[in-house]
Design an enzyme around this catalytic site. Structure first.
Site, PDB file in Angstrom:
ATOM      1  N   HIS A 187       0.863  -0.980  -0.102  1.00 52.57           N
ATOM      2  CA  HIS A 187       0.365   0.199  -0.054  1.00 52.57           C
ATOM      3  C   HIS A 187       0.874   1.518   0.027  1.00 52.57           C
ATOM      4  O   HIS A 187       0.545   1.869   0.854  1.00 52.57           O
ATOM      5  CB  HIS A 187      -1.132  -0.002   1.623  1.00 52.57           C
ATOM      6  CG  HIS A 187      -1.988   1.275   1.522  1.00 52.57           C
ATOM      7  ND1 HIS A 187      -3.263   0.677   2.656  1.00 52.57           N
ATOM      8  CD2 HIS A 187      -2.229   2.110   0.709  1.00 52.57           C
ATOM      9  CE1 HIS A 187      -3.630   1.857   1.656  1.00 52.57           C
ATOM     10  NE2 HIS A 187      -3.569   2.753   0.923  1.00 52.57           N
ATOM     11  N   HIS A 224       1.002   4.678  -2.130  1.00 54.08           N
ATOM     12  CA  HIS A 224       0.786   5.870  -3.493  1.00 54.08           C
ATOM     13  C   HIS A 224       2.061   6.548  -3.722  1.00 54.08           C
ATOM     14  O   HIS A 224       3.179   7.095  -3.518  1.00 54.08           O
ATOM     15  CB  HIS A 224      -0.626   6.871  -3.277  1.00 54.08           C
ATOM     16  CG  HIS A 224      -1.209   6.311  -2.352  1.00 54.08           C
ATOM     17  ND1 HIS A 224      -2.793   6.647  -2.844  1.00 54.08           N
ATOM     18  CD2 HIS A 224      -1.219   5.778  -1.103  1.00 54.08           C
ATOM     19  CE1 HIS A 224      -3.324   5.539  -2.226  1.00 54.08           C
ATOM     20  NE2 HIS A 224      -3.064   5.173  -1.178  1.00 54.08           N
ATOM     21  N   GLU A 268     -11.576   3.370   5.890  1.00 48.08           N
ATOM     22  CA  GLU A 268      -9.878   4.033   6.563  1.00 48.08           C
ATOM     23  C   GLU A 268     -10.817   6.056   7.275  1.00 48.08           C
ATOM     24  O   GLU A 268     -10.818   5.475   8.682  1.00 48.08           O
ATOM     25  CB  GLU A 268      -9.402   5.010   5.256  1.00 48.08           C
ATOM     26  CG  GLU A 268      -7.971   6.010   5.811  1.00 48.08           C
ATOM     27  CD  GLU A 268      -7.386   6.372   4.762  1.00 48.08           C
ATOM     28  OE1 GLU A 268      -8.158   6.428   3.663  1.00 48.08           O
ATOM     29  OE2 GLU A 268      -6.524   7.153   5.166  1.00 48.08           O
TER      30      GLU A 268
HETATM   31  N1  ADE Z   1      -4.603   9.282  -1.669  1.00 44.84           N
HETATM   32  C1  ADE Z   1      -3.150   9.250  -1.262  1.00 44.84           C
HETATM   33  N2  ADE Z   1      -3.026   8.446  -0.093  1.00 44.84           N
HETATM   34  C2  ADE Z   1      -4.647   8.106   0.423  1.00 44.84           C
HETATM   35  C3  ADE Z   1      -5.153   7.632   1.422  1.00 44.84           C
HETATM   36  N3  ADE Z   1      -4.596   7.116   2.439  1.00 44.84           N
HETATM   37  N4  ADE Z   1      -6.396   7.509   1.413  1.00 44.84           N
HETATM   38  C4  ADE Z   1      -6.878   8.131   0.282  1.00 44.84           C
HETATM   39  N5  ADE Z   1      -6.589   8.018  -0.450  1.00 44.84           N
HETATM   40  C5  ADE Z   1      -5.433   8.274  -0.727  1.00 44.84           C
HETATM   41 ZN    ZN Z   2      -3.955   4.743   0.626  1.00 42.70          ZN
END
Ligand code: ADE
Ligand code: ZN
Length: 338
Positions: free
Chosen positions: A16, A18, A199
């Site tokens: 996970h 980005h 989340e």
């Molecule tokens: N984009 C980048 N990080 C994120 C996260 N933690 N939650 C949702 N979208 C994201």
């Molecule tokens: Zn994320």
């Protein structure tokens, strides 16, 4: 070896991450200069001072603004290369990374600009550093499903380089049902599916991501434990959760790392993993995430091993590659967990 040394040396997989969230302040400033992009920050210190988030949306506003310095395939190459160099230093042997094509096409970049830069760095890291990878493109959930369909269309000629689709951005007000049709089309085109859920949102979002989007893995999933029937289902199916402790702390998903649910998810039989999400914004890469949560919860060596092993188990490696990676992990643990 003490537990800190064990975490540093343990072979790791990151599931996970980005890639746009690895844009460190010094690279943000230097790319802004290289590309003549004006930023509201004059220095690295100014950028750091702005990283004082109170919610996911607060962070996302800065994250999308930061992306504007990424203009050419070279920028994406440099960004990805810097992340992979850190991976090598932290004994990360496999990465499954996200990118946000709509964050770039909405600014007028070609779909291929990000893709070509990222994949050339991934290919090079496999050859030079032995780090294997998969690339997952996320749909931005604050945009329309129609926009996601256009992104899927743009990705189809590049199926050989994009393994899966994900769903990120603002979870509040944009629940999974909004993207049912595009996820179905993506799965039918042969992409695996994952989604951020639970989340900032509820366990119902996690259930909907599993049932309506038919995802293979849940990104975050902190809220799962609120629903014991769902917990039992996900535990029985061994659907992985890609948890991100420092992200949760910085975005106030938890007030304190001592309240992080990772130990409880392990105790419930869930396939939990530790990841860094957007490390340049949240204060640490994968090893720092392991260390922070180990210290806050006093996780045992056995729990650290389980989390580390789960990442290989929950990865999208093919069976042969996974068997080799697990054997390698087990050999490290047997040698060093004394
Ligand atoms: N984009 C980048 N990080 C994120 C996260 N933690 N939650 C949702 N979208 C994201
Ligand atoms: Zn994320």
């Amino acid at each position: 070896m003490d537990i800190t040394g064990f975490i540093a040396n343990m072979p790791k997989a990151e599931l996970h991450l980005h890639i746009e969230g690895t844009l460190e302040p010094d690279m943000m400033i230097s790319l802004a200069e290289r590309n003549n992009v004006s930023l509201p920050y004059a220095s690295v210190e100014d950028v750091h001072a702005a990283y004082n988030f109170t919610s996911l949306q607060d962070f996302l506003d800065l994250y999308y603004q930061g992306m504007e310095v990424l203009q050419t395939p070279f920028d994406f190459y440099d960004l990805t290369n810097a992340y992979l160099t850190r991976c090598f230093a932290q004994n990360v042997t496999h990465v499954e990374i996200f990118f946000d094509p709509q964050g770039h096409t909405s600014r007028g970049l070609a779909f291929e600009s990000a893709l070509d830069g990222i994949t050339s760095a991934l290919d090079e890291a496999e050859r030079a550093l032995g780090i294997s990878s998969k690339l997952i493109m996320c749909f931005l959930r604050h945009l329309s499903e129609e926009d996601a369909f256009e992104t899927l269309e743009a990705a189809l000629p590049h199926k050989d380089r994009i393994f899966g689709v994900g769903l990120d951005s603002s979870e509040k007000d944009h629940p999974p049902p909004k993207f049912m049709r595009v996820f179905k089309a993506a799965r039918e085109a042969g992409f695996i599916a994952v989604a951020h859920a639970g989340e900032e949102g509820s366990a119902a979002n996690v259930a909907d991501a599993v049932d309506l989007l038919e995802i293979s893995r849940i990104d975050h999933g902190n809220a799962v434990l609120d629903d014991s029937a769902l917990t039992d289902r996900l535990s029985a199916a061994q659907i992985p959760l890609t948890m991100c402790p420092l992200s949760n702390l910085r975005l106030r998903v938890v007030d304190d790392l001592a309240q992080h649910p990772v130990r409880l998810t392990l105790q419930a039989g869930l396939l939990a993993t530790i990841n860094s999400d957007d490390p340049a914004y949240f204060g640490g890469y994968i090893s720092e995430n392991f260390l922070a949560v180990q210290q806050a919860l006093n996780l045992s060596l056995e729990e650290i091993c389980q989390l580390g092993r789960n990442a290989y188990l929950g990865s999208f490696m093919d069976d042969d590659q996974k068997a080799i990676a697990l054997a390698n992990f087990d050999a490290f643990a047997a040698e060093n967990a004394a």
